[in-house]
Design a protein around this motif. Sequence first.
Motif, PDB file in Angstrom:
ATOM      1  N   CYS A   1       0.897  -1.140   0.484  1.00 55.12           N
ATOM      2  CA  CYS A   1       0.042  -0.057   0.077  1.00 55.12           C
ATOM      3  C   CYS A   1       1.580   1.532  -0.391  1.00 55.12           C
ATOM      4  O   CYS A   1       0.850   1.844  -0.585  1.00 55.12           O
ATOM      5  N   GLU A   2       2.147   1.313   0.452  1.00 57.40           N
ATOM      6  CA  GLU A   2       2.841   2.207   0.825  1.00 57.40           C
ATOM      7  C   GLU A   2       3.331   2.739  -0.731  1.00 57.40           C
ATOM      8  O   GLU A   2       3.724   3.514  -0.793  1.00 57.40           O
ATOM      9  N   MET A   3       3.465   1.475  -1.406  1.00 58.87           N
ATOM     10  CA  MET A   3       4.164   2.129  -3.262  1.00 58.87           C
ATOM     11  C   MET A   3       3.024   2.668  -3.407  1.00 58.87           C
ATOM     12  O   MET A   3       3.423   3.055  -4.555  1.00 58.87           O
ATOM     13  N   GLU A   4       1.963   2.507  -3.289  1.00 58.39           N
ATOM     14  CA  GLU A   4       0.865   2.525  -4.430  1.00 58.39           C
ATOM     15  C   GLU A   4       0.647   4.081  -3.690  1.00 58.39           C
ATOM     16  O   GLU A   4      -0.115   5.089  -4.603  1.00 58.39           O
ATOM     17  N   ILE A   5       0.593   4.784  -2.487  1.00 55.59           N
ATOM     18  CA  ILE A   5       0.758   6.595  -1.849  1.00 55.59           C
ATOM     19  C   ILE A   5       1.746   6.868  -2.872  1.00 55.59           C
ATOM     20  O   ILE A   5       1.833   7.836  -3.262  1.00 55.59           O
ATOM     21  N   ASN A   6       3.152   5.748  -2.625  1.00 53.85           N
ATOM     22  CA  ASN A   6       3.602   6.690  -3.113  1.00 53.85           C
ATOM     23  C   ASN A   6       4.041   7.049  -4.623  1.00 53.85           C
ATOM     24  O   ASN A   6       4.260   8.611  -4.895  1.00 53.85           O
ATOM     25  N   ALA A   7       3.246   6.351  -5.087  1.00 48.06           N
ATOM     26  CA  ALA A   7       2.432   6.675  -6.870  1.00 48.06           C
ATOM     27  C   ALA A   7       1.817   8.090  -6.886  1.00 48.06           C
ATOM     28  O   ALA A   7       1.764   8.783  -7.621  1.00 48.06           O
TER      29      ALA A   7
ATOM     30  N   GLU B   1      -5.469   0.388  -5.422  1.00 48.10           N
ATOM     31  CA  GLU B   1      -5.083   0.839  -7.017  1.00 48.10           C
ATOM     32  C   GLU B   1      -4.530   3.132  -6.017  1.00 48.10           C
ATOM     33  O   GLU B   1      -5.530   3.353  -5.490  1.00 48.10           O
ATOM     34  N   PRO B   2      -4.024   3.797  -6.750  1.00 51.61           N
ATOM     35  CA  PRO B   2      -3.881   5.416  -6.565  1.00 51.61           C
ATOM     36  C   PRO B   2      -4.927   5.932  -6.710  1.00 51.61           C
ATOM     37  O   PRO B   2      -5.379   7.282  -5.659  1.00 51.61           O
ATOM     38  N   VAL B   3      -5.713   5.777  -7.556  1.00 50.03           N
ATOM     39  CA  VAL B   3      -6.780   6.541  -8.494  1.00 50.03           C
ATOM     40  C   VAL B   3      -7.787   6.285  -6.696  1.00 50.03           C
ATOM     41  O   VAL B   3      -8.859   7.213  -6.525  1.00 50.03           O
ATOM     42  N   ASP B   4      -7.564   5.391  -5.984  1.00 51.61           N
ATOM     43  CA  ASP B   4      -9.169   4.633  -4.853  1.00 51.61           C
ATOM     44  C   ASP B   4      -8.341   5.072  -4.296  1.00 51.61           C
ATOM     45  O   ASP B   4      -9.444   5.665  -3.202  1.00 51.61           O
ATOM     46  N   ILE B   5      -6.877   5.534  -4.058  1.00 46.72           N
ATOM     47  CA  ILE B   5      -6.881   5.914  -2.112  1.00 46.72           C
ATOM     48  C   ILE B   5      -7.449   7.752  -2.583  1.00 46.72           C
ATOM     49  O   ILE B   5      -7.820   8.353  -1.670  1.00 46.72           O
ATOM     50  N   LEU B   6      -6.938   8.134  -3.670  1.00 46.49           N
ATOM     51  CA  LEU B   6      -7.644   9.597  -3.755  1.00 46.49           C
ATOM     52  C   LEU B   6      -8.876   9.539  -3.813  1.00 46.49           C
ATOM     53  O   LEU B   6      -9.310  10.662  -3.595  1.00 46.49           O
ATOM     54  N   ARG B   7      -9.728   8.345  -4.215  1.00 48.34           N
ATOM     55  CA  ARG B   7     -10.858   8.664  -3.722  1.00 48.34           C
ATOM     56  C   ARG B   7     -11.297   8.161  -1.797  1.00 48.34           C
ATOM     57  O   ARG B   7     -12.437   8.993  -1.909  1.00 48.34           O
ATOM     58  N   GLY B   8     -10.773   7.875  -1.794  1.00 44.24           N
ATOM     59  CA  GLY B   8     -10.975   8.321   0.063  1.00 44.24           C
ATOM     60  C   GLY B   8     -10.913   9.185   0.456  1.00 44.24           C
ATOM     61  O   GLY B   8     -11.006   9.438   1.048  1.00 44.24           O
TER      62      GLY B   8
END
Length: 171
Positions: free
Chosen positions: A57-63, A154-161
Amino acid sequence: MWKVVRQIARVGIPSEPAPDIGEKNQAEASRIQAELLSILGDALAIREVDAGSCNGCEMEINALGNPYYNIGGLGIKFVASPRHADMLLVTGPVSRNMEMALKRTYEATPEPKLVVAVGDCACNGGIFGESYATCGRVDKVIPVDVMVPGCPPEPVDILRGILQAVRRRVK
């Protein structure tokens, strides 16, 4: 030095083309970015807390910081201290050794504090569940506003959250 310059002139600078994330994801990221800017107006400070994850998850947050998502351009920044944070982004099942640290981090975050649990492990314990080594999901230790499932999301899902949590803050 001249040898290197001649080589660069002869070969050029080889690099890979940027990966295509797809028009749908790019449009979604742009829409989320525009809405975040309109809601926030200023900046959002996030403290990321790894409560015992595998670092997927950290790798996706870094993205999120790369040119495709460019959250820095939105005024969203990651901070080193929870005292400067508006939001906690928590990953992983909460390990027994991180339980007290996560509670202290939550307590140190000023009101109105937002908490986003990122990844299956943070949302429901994932493959680790609750055991002698983990407390399980994040909401067993601190209150959670938004959960972003996925292994890793995915990074887009993290942005949505993040957007969903910011919307709650405005209401």
